[in-house]
Write a protein that holds these residues in place. Structure first.
Motif, PDB file in Angstrom:
ATOM      1  N   THR A  86       0.058   6.594   6.876  1.00 22.38           N
ATOM      2  CA  THR A  86      -0.247   6.775   5.450  1.00 22.38           C
ATOM      3  C   THR A  86      -1.076   8.025   5.228  1.00 22.38           C
ATOM      4  O   THR A  86      -1.737   8.521   6.137  1.00 22.38           O
ATOM      5  CB  THR A  86      -1.050   5.584   4.882  1.00 22.38           C
ATOM      6  N   ASP A 141      -2.797   7.120  -0.253  1.00 20.05           N
ATOM      7  CA  ASP A 141      -1.748   6.111  -0.453  1.00 20.05           C
ATOM      8  C   ASP A 141      -2.376   4.752  -0.721  1.00 20.05           C
ATOM      9  O   ASP A 141      -3.520   4.503  -0.336  1.00 20.05           O
ATOM     10  CB  ASP A 141      -0.876   5.968   0.807  1.00 20.05           C
ATOM     11  N   ARG A 174       2.648   6.099  -3.282  1.00 16.82           N
ATOM     12  CA  ARG A 174       2.087   7.443  -3.106  1.00 16.82           C
ATOM     13  C   ARG A 174       1.991   8.092  -4.475  1.00 16.82           C
ATOM     14  O   ARG A 174       2.953   8.091  -5.230  1.00 16.82           O
ATOM     15  CB  ARG A 174       3.010   8.246  -2.180  1.00 16.82           C
TER      16      ARG A 174
END
Ligand code: 5GP
Ligand code: MG
Length: 177
Positions: free
Chosen positions: A153, A157, A176
């Protein structure tokens, strides 16, 4: 925002079975094992782990819950007041090896705080850590013993973990922005 599904309901069931199998491999008859789930979705997953283990072992593994908002070491930085849910440890900490369960492991601060909270109750024989999702970006030297899935990630995120107990479906997706 872009949301991408990472783990399906079917896969979450498989992951929970696999995690339970790993616990059984490590702990055999699990004589002195107990489980503590971190509210809220970690506690839901802890109940699922318990259900699988109870069935395999033919007896009941003790289960507790920890509401960590109270203990988060950075709670004063949050604009919202810490929520007080129930914190229940209905077994003797000192007699057990504990598996601490959470849905997502990120910086590690929650786990650090959870350990502090557990140690307030006594000294367990051992504590192991299980998370469904390890999203990386640790700030502390805390690593899980049992991982459902590692997800790469960005810091910004958000990993959305949906559980049927409260969200009507099982799913993990990453948003996102
Ligand atoms: P940490 O304290 O490791 O930074 O964050 C872990 C705690 O915050 C866990 O209780 C976890 O549920 C929650 N958390 C942190 N990041 C996320 C995330 O991206 N998605 C979700 N659902 N929970 C998160
Ligand atoms: Mg959580």
């Amino acid at each position: 925002d872009k949301a991408s599904m990472i783990i399906s309901a079917e896969e979450i069931s498989r992951l929970m079975e696999a995690l339970a199998a790993q616990v059984l491999t490590r702990h055999g008859e699990c004589e002195d094992l107990a489980i503590i789930g971190i509210q809220r979705r970690g506690a839901d997953l802890a109940e699922r782990l318990k259900a699988i283990l109870d069935e395999r072992l033919g007896r009941r593994i003790p289960l507790g819950k920890l509401d960590i908002n109270l203990y988060r070491d950075d709670w004063s930085d949050l604009t919202v007041q810490p929520l007080i849910n129930c914190t229940e440890i209905p077994f003797e900490i000192t007699k057990h090896k504990i598996i601490l369960v959470d849905d997502v492991l990120f910086t590690g601060r929650t786990v650090r705080a959870a350990l502090e909270a557990i140690l307030d109750y006594g000294r367990p024989k051992r504590v192991e850590l299980m998370c469904l999702v390890d999203r990386g970006h640790r700030e502390l030297p805390i690593q899980p013993d049992y991982i459902g899935m590692k997800i790469e990630t960005e810091l910004t995120d958000h990993v959305n973990v949906l559980v049927r107990e409260r969200d009507d479906e099982d799913k993990v997706c990453v948003t996102r922005t």
